[in-house]
Design a protein around this motif. Structure first.
Motif, short mmCIF file in Angstrom:
data_model
loop_
_atom_site.label_atom_id
_atom_site.label_comp_id
_atom_site.label_asym_id
_atom_site.label_seq_id
_atom_site.Cartn_x
_atom_site.Cartn_y
_atom_site.Cartn_z
N ILE A 196 8.44 0.75 17.24
CA ILE A 196 8.59 -0.54 17.80
C ILE A 196 8.48 -0.39 19.44
N ALA A 197 8.93 0.76 19.79
CA ALA A 197 8.94 0.86 21.47
C ALA A 197 7.24 1.38 21.82
N LYS A 198 6.75 1.88 21.01
CA LYS A 198 5.24 2.45 21.23
C LYS A 198 4.23 1.18 21.19
N TYR A 217 16.34 -8.32 14.02
CA TYR A 217 15.13 -8.77 13.40
C TYR A 217 14.51 -9.93 14.10
N PHE A 218 15.25 -10.50 15.16
CA PHE A 218 14.96 -11.69 15.79
C PHE A 218 14.11 -11.08 16.94
N PHE A 219 14.50 -9.91 17.63
CA PHE A 219 13.69 -9.21 18.55
C PHE A 219 12.38 -8.95 17.91
N GLU A 220 12.41 -8.19 16.55
CA GLU A 220 11.16 -7.78 16.05
C GLU A 220 10.12 -8.94 15.82
N LYS A 221 10.57 -10.03 15.35
CA LYS A 221 9.65 -10.91 15.12
C LYS A 221 9.30 -11.66 16.47
N LYS A 222 9.82 -11.40 17.59
CA LYS A 222 9.16 -11.85 18.80
C LYS A 222 8.21 -11.33 19.31
N ILE A 223 8.13 -10.02 19.21
CA ILE A 223 7.11 -9.13 19.65
C ILE A 223 6.07 -8.49 18.81
N LEU A 224 6.48 -8.66 17.40
CA LEU A 224 5.68 -7.86 16.43
C LEU A 224 4.97 -8.81 15.56
N ASN A 225 3.67 -8.75 14.60
CA ASN A 225 3.17 -9.68 13.94
C ASN A 225 3.81 -9.08 12.39
N ILE A 283 2.36 -7.45 9.93
CA ILE A 283 1.74 -6.34 9.49
C ILE A 283 2.66 -5.07 10.29
N GLU A 284 2.81 -5.30 11.75
CA GLU A 284 3.41 -4.37 12.37
C GLU A 284 5.01 -4.28 12.06
N ILE A 285 5.46 -5.38 11.76
CA ILE A 285 6.89 -5.28 11.25
C ILE A 285 7.00 -4.40 9.91
N ASN A 286 6.25 -4.67 9.00
CA ASN A 286 6.00 -4.02 7.82
C ASN A 286 5.83 -2.56 8.03
N GLN A 287 4.84 -2.19 8.87
CA GLN A 287 4.47 -0.66 9.16
C GLN A 287 5.75 -0.15 9.78
N CYS A 288 6.61 -0.77 10.80
CA CYS A 288 8.10 -0.02 11.22
C CYS A 288 9.11 -0.12 10.55
N ILE A 298 -0.95 -10.42 20.17
CA ILE A 298 -1.67 -8.96 20.32
C ILE A 298 -1.55 -8.09 19.23
N LYS A 299 -2.64 -8.02 18.44
CA LYS A 299 -2.41 -7.36 17.32
C LYS A 299 -3.01 -5.72 17.44
N ILE A 300 -2.02 -4.84 16.97
CA ILE A 300 -2.44 -3.28 17.12
C ILE A 300 -2.80 -2.97 15.75
#
Length: 116
Positions: A49-51, A24-32, A34-39, A76-78
């Motif tokens: 996550i890779a995409k 989760y620490f990696f995910e929190k570093k690169i994703l906002n 909304i993106e975390i919840n989608q993944c 960067i919000k995708i």
């Protein structure tokens, strides 16, 4: 006027290894958030996550700036259209994006254009 084109290619295994190590620490570093919840609700969590990671890398490359002070992956919000096309929105610039993957390889493209 096009200011840059960025392309990124990566093996999904790289993200799998990093995610296994940092979770989760990696995910929190690169994703906002909304993106975390989608993944997290996806059967293809690591692929998603890779995409996102790859597209953010491609976008940074298209700017030609690298990661400057006070700028991070999270900023960067995708988002995605109803048909699934990835979109990055930034003030005064237009970003054309594309992501593709085949088994273990992900490739992302970003073309950045200043709005006139």
């Amino acid at each position: 006027m096009i200011i840059g084109i960025g392309i990124d290619i990566l093996e999904k295994k790289r993200i799998t290894n990093i995610n296994n190590k940092y979770g989760y620490f990696f995910e929190k570093k690169i994703l906002n958030n909304i993106e975390i919840n989608q993944c997290k609700n996806s059967k293809k969590k690591i692929t998603n996550i890779a995409k996102l990671f790859s597209l953010k890398e491609a976008f940074i490359k298209s700017l030609g700036t690298g990661f400057i002070k006070n700028f991070s992956f999270k900023k960067i919000k995708i988002k995605h259209t109803k048909l699934g096309k990835p979109i990055i929105k930034k003030k005064n610039i237009k970003i054309y994006t594309s992501i593709s993957h085949e088994k273990n390889i992900i490739i992302a493209l970003a073309i950045t254009k200043i709005n006139n």
